[in-house]
Scaffold this active site. Structure first.
Site, PDB file in Angstrom:
ATOM      1  N   ASP A 127       4.790   5.275   7.715  1.00  0.00           N
ATOM      2  CA  ASP A 127       3.732   4.873   6.775  1.00  0.00           C
ATOM      3  C   ASP A 127       4.092   3.520   6.183  1.00  0.00           C
ATOM      4  O   ASP A 127       4.884   3.430   5.244  1.00  0.00           O
ATOM      5  CB  ASP A 127       3.573   5.922   5.670  1.00  0.00           C
ATOM      6  CG  ASP A 127       2.800   7.134   6.149  1.00  0.00           C
ATOM      7  OD1 ASP A 127       3.256   8.265   5.910  1.00  0.00           O
ATOM      8  OD2 ASP A 127       1.739   6.939   6.766  1.00  0.00           O
ATOM      9  N   ASP A 182      -4.224  13.063   8.625  1.00  0.00           N
ATOM     10  CA  ASP A 182      -3.032  12.737   7.847  1.00  0.00           C
ATOM     11  C   ASP A 182      -3.342  12.910   6.363  1.00  0.00           C
ATOM     12  O   ASP A 182      -4.254  12.278   5.831  1.00  0.00           O
ATOM     13  CB  ASP A 182      -2.649  11.276   8.138  1.00  0.00           C
ATOM     14  CG  ASP A 182      -1.470  10.793   7.333  1.00  0.00           C
ATOM     15  OD1 ASP A 182      -1.115   9.612   7.478  1.00  0.00           O
ATOM     16  OD2 ASP A 182      -0.904  11.589   6.555  1.00  0.00           O
TER      17      ASP A 182
HETATM   18  C1  DX5 Z   1      -0.673   8.746   2.607  1.00  0.00           C
HETATM   19  C2  DX5 Z   1       0.383   9.118   3.593  1.00  0.00           C
HETATM   20  C3  DX5 Z   1       0.590  10.622   3.556  1.00  0.00           C
HETATM   21  C4  DX5 Z   1       1.706  11.097   4.419  1.00  0.00           C
HETATM   22  C5  DX5 Z   1       1.665  12.604   4.574  1.00  0.00           C
HETATM   23  O1  DX5 Z   1      -0.760   7.370   2.527  1.00  0.00           O
HETATM   24  O2  DX5 Z   1      -0.018   8.698   4.880  1.00  0.00           O
HETATM   25  O3  DX5 Z   1      -0.617  11.218   3.969  1.00  0.00           O
HETATM   26  O4  DX5 Z   1       1.599  10.495   5.630  1.00  0.00           O
HETATM   27  O5  DX5 Z   1       1.809  13.136   3.324  1.00  0.00           O
HETATM   28  P1  DX5 Z   1       1.729  14.712   3.056  1.00  0.00           P
HETATM   29  O6  DX5 Z   1       1.875  15.424   4.367  1.00  0.00           O
HETATM   30  O7  DX5 Z   1       2.881  14.968   2.132  1.00  0.00           O
HETATM   31  O8  DX5 Z   1       0.397  14.929   2.449  1.00  0.00           O
END
Ligand code: DX5
Length: 229
Positions: free
Chosen positions: A37, A179
């Site tokens: 990310d 995601d």
């Molecule tokens: C947001 C990130 C999150 C991450 C996953 O910018 O991209 O979505 O990847 O986070 P969780 O799985 O903890 O929601």
């Protein structure tokens, strides 16, 4: 035939002081790829990985890397993220004035191109670039941080994008990724709506039985949702 289910971690919750060990542990746990990310502190209110950090982790595992570029100027450093070892670059439709050109440039760099849609952005934003991508990412949270709640209303958009991919004859070629807030109680809805690549951060790291259990459990839940078991 919809492409196979893939479980992929966001490394946001990992211990950044030992990312080499963390990506090795994720591979050991059975993930299909690893998502980085990348945040610029402008497009989203957070700042994370540069290409050198990803490059340093690359030698510690063999699974593919993808960079989720939550940045306003993905063209500026696309080559650096490819050179760091990312096989796929995901750019946000909202950040690209010339999205078609940006995706074509990523393909010219030898990487797979993908486009992400924030929750408020309609599926139609990708209607004219499905020939340039191997993945569409439907965000199920507003980007910037892990640990947020899954936005269930995005399942309508997931189904819309799935229908667009299929109608374009790209079912065998294009993944549909989600995601944000993906975990044991939300993954089935996302998979049933048409997602086949599921990104999880918090849900992997907070599983009391460990990473491997979390990956195996999420994969089983997604597979079951697709077959209607
Ligand atoms: C947001 C990130 C999150 C991450 C996953 O910018 O991209 O979505 O990847 O986070 P969780 O799985 O903890 O929601």
């Amino acid at each position: 035939m919809t492409r196979p289910i893939q479980i992929a971690p966001s490394v946001l919750p990992a211990d950044f002081a030992k990312l080499g060990e963390e990506v090795a542990a994720l591979e050991q746990a059975g993930v299909d790829l690893i998502q980085w990310d990348v945040m610029d502190g402008q497009f989203v209110p957070n700042l994370t990985f540069g290409p050198d950090v990803i490059k340093s982790a690359r030698k510690h595992c063999t699974v593919p890397f993808e960079a989720h570029l939550m940045v306003y100027t993905p063209d500026v450093m696309a080559k650096e993220y490819v050179d760091a070892g990312c096989a796929r670059l995901i750019v946000h439709a909202e950040a690209c004035t010339h999205l078609h050109r940006t995706l074509a440039n990523i393909n010219d760099l030898g990487a797979n191109a993908a486009v992400a849609l924030n929750p408020a952005t309609p599926a139609s934003a990708v209607a004219h670039v499905l020939d340039l991508v191997d993945l569409v990412l439907v965000m199920t949270v507003n980007p910037g941080f892990g640990g947020q709640a899954y936005i269930e209303t995005m399942e309508t958009k997931i189904a819309e994008v799935r229908a667009m991919i299929d109608a374009a004859g790209r079912t065998d070629d294009v993944d549909l990724e989600v995601d944000g807030g993906i975990g044991p109680t939300t993954i089935a809805g996302a998979a049933a709506a048409g997602a086949n690549v599921l990104i999880a951060g918090s849900a992997l790291y907070r599983d009391p039985e460990g990473l491997e259990h979390a990956v195996t459990d999420l994969r089983a839940r997604a597979e079951a949702a697709r077959t209607g078991d």
